[in-house]
Scaffold this active site. Structure first.
Site, PDB file in Angstrom:
ATOM      1  N   PRO A  64      14.804  57.416  40.075  1.00 44.59           N
ATOM      2  CA  PRO A  64      14.490  58.499  40.994  1.00 44.59           C
ATOM      3  C   PRO A  64      14.917  59.973  40.753  1.00 44.59           C
ATOM      4  O   PRO A  64      15.948  60.358  41.290  1.00 44.59           O
ATOM      5  CB  PRO A  64      15.441  57.873  41.942  1.00 44.59           C
ATOM      6  CG  PRO A  64      16.747  57.185  41.243  1.00 44.59           C
ATOM      7  CD  PRO A  64      15.919  56.678  40.229  1.00 44.59           C
ATOM      8  N   CYS A  65      14.031  60.363  39.723  1.00 39.43           N
ATOM      9  CA  CYS A  65      13.980  61.661  39.328  1.00 39.43           C
ATOM     10  C   CYS A  65      14.003  62.822  40.522  1.00 39.43           C
ATOM     11  O   CYS A  65      14.675  63.889  40.269  1.00 39.43           O
ATOM     12  CB  CYS A  65      12.999  61.911  38.247  1.00 39.43           C
ATOM     13  SG  CYS A  65      13.514  61.147  36.635  1.00 39.43           S
ATOM     14  N   HIS A  66      13.586  62.464  41.449  1.00 41.08           N
ATOM     15  CA  HIS A  66      13.423  63.373  42.875  1.00 41.08           C
ATOM     16  C   HIS A  66      14.570  63.661  43.298  1.00 41.08           C
ATOM     17  O   HIS A  66      14.903  64.351  44.193  1.00 41.08           O
ATOM     18  CB  HIS A  66      12.446  62.492  43.834  1.00 41.08           C
ATOM     19  CG  HIS A  66      12.930  61.313  44.273  1.00 41.08           C
ATOM     20  ND1 HIS A  66      12.472  60.179  43.700  1.00 41.08           N
ATOM     21  CD2 HIS A  66      13.327  61.071  45.526  1.00 41.08           C
ATOM     22  CE1 HIS A  66      13.172  59.178  44.233  1.00 41.08           C
ATOM     23  NE2 HIS A  66      13.694  59.527  45.629  1.00 41.08           N
TER      24      HIS A  66
END
Length: 182
Positions: A146-148
């Protein structure tokens, strides 16, 4: 853009992919023999296929809707409710630094965010803030890594909303969290 490394010493591998829909648009899930190599959410399936071709320029890409149907469905269900860590096997490829960044990013719980500088400190490279940001922008595992959830120090302000997809996904998760609290 990070492309899978040179394949001069081995035969090109076969990567199978399937497409579907998720809460955020067209979904593409690509797999190798070791696990998922890419999860993409795009406006159209054609765009996702183009991006997959760019990501793996030397691989034999095979559309396999039937063989990937169950995996695509599981990923779509996960995106609809990303409350726990992603449980499907991933075939994560990247540099040593990218691997460390992505491992740390996977620890960020649903509903929370972090910053590039906090991730850099957590991996023992406090001055590598730009490298962390670059690693996050090169992740090919939408929601599974989940780089967001990793934002600029200023957070999701209007000034920092350069990448609409990233902050759109943060907003999407915030709405899911609000519904979950009710």
């Amino acid at each position: 853009m990070f492309q899978d490394g040179p394949l001069t010493r081995r035969a090109p591998e076969t990567i199978r992919y399937g497409t579907g829909r998720c809460a955020l648009g067209a979904l593409l899930v690509a797999t190798s023999e070791r696990g998922i190599v890419s999860i993409m959410v795009r406006d159209t399936p054609a765009r996702a296929v183009r991006d997959l071709s760019a990501r793996f320029p030397r691989a034999n890409l095979m559309r396999d809707e039937k063989g990937n149907r169950a995996t695509v469905a599981k990923v779509a269900r996960y995106i609809a409710a990303p409350f726990r860590p992603f449980a499907l096997p991933l075939d994560i490829r990247g540099t040593d630094l990218q691997q460390r960044v992505w491992s740390e990013v996977r620890k960020i719980p649903f509903g929370e965010t972090s910053t590039y500088s906090r991730i850099a400190e957590a991996i023992g490279a406090p001055k590598a803030i730009r490298a962390v940001a670059g690693s996050c922008s090169r992740s090919w595992f939408a929601f599974a890594i989940p780089c967001h959830r990793v934002l600029h120090k200023g957070g999701a302000t209007a000034q920092n909303r350069r990448d609409g997809r990233q902050y759109g996904w943060v907003d999407y998760e915030a709405k899911l969290a609000a519904k979950r609290r009710r």
